[in-house]
Design a protein around this motif. Structure first.
Motif, mmCIF file in Angstrom:
data_model
loop_
_atom_site.group_PDB
_atom_site.id
_atom_site.type_symbol
_atom_site.label_atom_id
_atom_site.label_comp_id
_atom_site.label_asym_id
_atom_site.label_seq_id
_atom_site.Cartn_x
_atom_site.Cartn_y
_atom_site.Cartn_z
ATOM 1 N N SER A 14 -47.774 -42.395 4.088
ATOM 2 C CA SER A 14 -46.575 -41.884 4.773
ATOM 3 C C SER A 14 -45.325 -42.550 4.219
ATOM 4 O O SER A 14 -45.346 -43.753 3.909
ATOM 5 C CB SER A 14 -46.620 -42.240 6.264
ATOM 6 N N LYS A 18 -42.950 -38.726 -1.015
ATOM 7 C CA LYS A 18 -43.702 -37.635 -1.651
ATOM 8 C C LYS A 18 -42.897 -36.337 -1.664
ATOM 9 O O LYS A 18 -42.836 -35.661 -2.677
ATOM 10 C CB LYS A 18 -45.028 -37.369 -0.903
ATOM 11 N N THR A 36 -47.504 -30.155 2.897
ATOM 12 C CA THR A 36 -48.587 -29.882 3.853
ATOM 13 C C THR A 36 -48.459 -30.735 5.115
ATOM 14 O O THR A 36 -48.971 -30.365 6.166
ATOM 15 C CB THR A 36 -49.980 -30.090 3.223
ATOM 16 N N GLY A 37 -47.753 -31.868 5.020
ATOM 17 C CA GLY A 37 -47.506 -32.682 6.217
ATOM 18 C C GLY A 37 -46.746 -31.860 7.249
ATOM 19 O O GLY A 37 -46.987 -31.961 8.460
ATOM 20 N N TYR A 40 -49.144 -29.811 9.359
ATOM 21 C CA TYR A 40 -49.800 -30.571 10.442
ATOM 22 C C TYR A 40 -48.789 -30.932 11.538
ATOM 23 O O TYR A 40 -49.115 -30.978 12.717
ATOM 24 C CB TYR A 40 -50.488 -31.824 9.881
ATOM 25 N N ARG A 41 -47.548 -31.153 11.122
ATOM 26 C CA ARG A 41 -46.497 -31.442 12.111
ATOM 27 C C ARG A 41 -46.231 -30.211 12.982
ATOM 28 O O ARG A 41 -46.020 -30.318 14.190
ATOM 29 C CB ARG A 41 -45.198 -31.872 11.401
ATOM 30 N N ARG A 97 -39.650 -33.233 12.645
ATOM 31 C CA ARG A 97 -39.409 -34.533 11.989
ATOM 32 C C ARG A 97 -39.164 -35.644 12.987
ATOM 33 O O ARG A 97 -38.850 -36.756 12.594
ATOM 34 C CB ARG A 97 -38.199 -34.445 11.035
ATOM 35 N N SER A 106 -50.973 -37.748 13.231
ATOM 36 C CA SER A 106 -52.182 -38.248 12.548
ATOM 37 C C SER A 106 -53.424 -37.923 13.360
ATOM 38 O O SER A 106 -54.469 -37.576 12.806
ATOM 39 C CB SER A 106 -52.089 -39.750 12.305
ATOM 40 N N SER A 109 -54.312 -34.332 13.048
ATOM 41 C CA SER A 109 -54.871 -33.990 11.736
ATOM 42 C C SER A 109 -56.276 -34.569 11.516
ATOM 43 O O SER A 109 -56.864 -34.355 10.470
ATOM 44 C CB SER A 109 -53.908 -34.393 10.620
ATOM 45 N N ARG A 115 -57.995 -28.898 10.205
ATOM 46 C CA ARG A 115 -57.967 -29.097 8.755
ATOM 47 C C ARG A 115 -58.496 -27.868 8.016
ATOM 48 O O ARG A 115 -57.934 -27.439 7.028
ATOM 49 C CB ARG A 115 -58.771 -30.339 8.338
ATOM 50 N N GLY A 135 -49.444 -34.123 0.174
ATOM 51 C CA GLY A 135 -50.172 -34.364 1.428
ATOM 52 C C GLY A 135 -51.050 -35.589 1.337
ATOM 53 O O GLY A 135 -50.631 -36.640 0.811
ATOM 54 N N ARG A 136 -52.257 -35.465 1.912
ATOM 55 C CA ARG A 136 -53.184 -36.602 1.918
ATOM 56 C C ARG A 136 -54.507 -36.277 1.219
ATOM 57 O O ARG A 136 -55.226 -37.152 0.803
ATOM 58 C CB ARG A 136 -53.518 -37.008 3.372
ATOM 59 N N ARG A 186 -50.288 -45.029 11.169
ATOM 60 C CA ARG A 186 -50.628 -43.773 10.483
ATOM 61 C C ARG A 186 -51.440 -44.049 9.221
ATOM 62 O O ARG A 186 -52.384 -43.330 8.914
ATOM 63 C CB ARG A 186 -49.356 -42.990 10.153
ATOM 64 N N ASP A 190 -54.949 -42.305 8.836
ATOM 65 C CA ASP A 190 -55.089 -41.399 7.675
ATOM 66 C C ASP A 190 -56.214 -41.848 6.735
ATOM 67 O O ASP A 190 -56.895 -41.016 6.140
ATOM 68 C CB ASP A 190 -53.770 -41.316 6.887
ATOM 69 N N ARG A 193 -60.083 -41.713 8.968
ATOM 70 C CA ARG A 193 -60.666 -40.575 9.694
ATOM 71 C C ARG A 193 -61.907 -40.071 8.935
ATOM 72 O O ARG A 193 -62.032 -40.244 7.714
ATOM 73 C CB ARG A 193 -59.638 -39.458 9.886
HETATM 74 O O1 DC Z 1 -46.469 -36.344 5.048
HETATM 75 P P1 DC Z 1 -46.180 -36.470 6.563
HETATM 76 O O2 DC Z 1 -45.863 -37.841 7.008
HETATM 77 O O3 DC Z 1 -45.181 -35.463 7.018
HETATM 78 O O4 DC Z 1 -47.572 -36.070 7.235
HETATM 79 C C1 DC Z 1 -47.744 -36.094 8.606
HETATM 80 C C2 DC Z 1 -49.174 -36.397 8.980
HETATM 81 O O5 DC Z 1 -49.994 -35.283 8.642
HETATM 82 C C3 DC Z 1 -49.805 -37.613 8.332
HETATM 83 O O6 DC Z 1 -49.796 -38.722 9.209
HETATM 84 C C4 DC Z 1 -51.218 -37.188 8.063
HETATM 85 C C5 DC Z 1 -51.246 -35.713 8.177
HETATM 86 N N1 DC Z 1 -51.541 -35.013 6.932
HETATM 87 C C6 DC Z 1 -52.853 -34.814 6.616
HETATM 88 O O7 DC Z 1 -53.736 -35.278 7.336
HETATM 89 N N2 DC Z 1 -53.186 -34.099 5.508
HETATM 90 C C7 DC Z 1 -52.234 -33.603 4.712
HETATM 91 N N3 DC Z 1 -52.601 -32.895 3.628
HETATM 92 C C8 DC Z 1 -50.872 -33.816 5.012
HETATM 93 C C9 DC Z 1 -50.551 -34.549 6.130
#
Ligand code: DC
Length: 232
Positions: A14, A18, A36-37, A40-41, A97, A106, A109, A115, A135-136, A186, A190, A193
């Motif tokens: 986070s 990115k 992609t965050g 999920y937001r 935001r 988190s 997600s 997912r 993303g993640r 977070r 992240d 999980r």
């Molecule tokens: O990038 P961000 O901080 O806006 O993402 C918010 C949350 O979304 C982050 O804590 C984890 C989740 N996330 C995820 O699990 N998979 C992704 N591809 C993008 C974000």
């Protein structure tokens, strides 16, 4: 050579910048950019607004039951030259935001059904390549065959300061301590999980931007891009 479109996957912790980095790359290459965050937001916002997140935690059954009612789109705003996130037709870019969303996203997600739905949407968006997605789990799950994979990291205290300044600019009333705590929490959720945890893909290149500017990051990227695109 630059006409050949590829997939660029950017993952990382986070607040490592990115979105700024990925957005800049996309503009430079005239690629699509997907944050992609933000998806999920947007799901998190939907859950809050519909009472699926309360004092007793998440109502996972309700969240899963209502997933098909969640429609997420990105619309390019030509004034600010950026994509904005739309949830069921409403522009939610600023709503997603805020700190309340950051505190729950988190957890949301971690839900495998959430997912699965997001990953399907992300693959659809990238099916014609010419995309930068951050993303993640982009390099590990969404596009394991991406031609360029970057894994971004930076010291937590530096990320906290960056995020704190961003939130202050948005008029949020927050403390640096609270932001650093949220970032560390977070990071933990992240990376721990069960479904698609944040981890570096074996073939990802690490970018630690604790001490480098966005221009330096772009120069670093350009070299990688040139060497990859030559081989396409
Ligand atoms: O990038 P961000 O901080 O806006 O993402 C918010 C949350 O979304 C982050 O804590 C984890 C989740 N996330 C995820 O699990 N998979 C992704 N591809 C993008 C974000």
């Amino acid at each position: 050579m630059r006409d050949k479109k590829i997939v660029i996957a950017i993952d990382g912790y986070s607040s490592t910048g990115k979105s700024s980095f990925a957005g800049k790359i996309a503009r430079k290459l005239s690629y699509i950019y997907v944050d992609t965050g933000a998806m999920y937001r947007a799901v998190t916002l939907y859950c809050i607004e519909n009472g699926f997140i309360g004092n007793c935690g998440l109502n996972v059954d309700k969240i899963i039951e209502n997933l098909e009612k969640i429609d997420i789109k990105f619309v390019f705003n030509s004034n600010i030259k950026k994509n904005e996130t739309f949830l069921n037709g409403e522009n939610v870019e600023s709503k997603i935001r805020n700190v309340e969303i950051s505190n729950h996203v988190s957890e949301i997600s971690t839900i495998p059904e959430v997912r699965t739905q997001m990953v399907a949407l992300q693959r659809e968006m990238g099916k014609n390549k010419g995309i930068v997605m951050d993303g993640r789990d982009i390099g590990t799950v969404v596009f394991p065959d991406a031609e360029i994979k970057i894994f971004m990291t930076a010291k937590p205290e530096i990320r906290a300061i960056r995020r704190y300044n961003e939130l202050l600019q948005n008029g949020e009333n927050v403390t640096l301590q609270e932001i650093e705590k949220n970032i560390r929490e977070r990071d933990y959720i992240d990376t721990h999980r069960d479904t698609s945890p944040l981890k570096k893909a074996d073939d990802a290149i690490v970018l630690d931007n604790s001490d480098i500017s966005i221009d330096e990051q772009m120069q670093w990227f350009e070299k990688i891009f040139q060497s990859v695109i030559k081989k396409q």
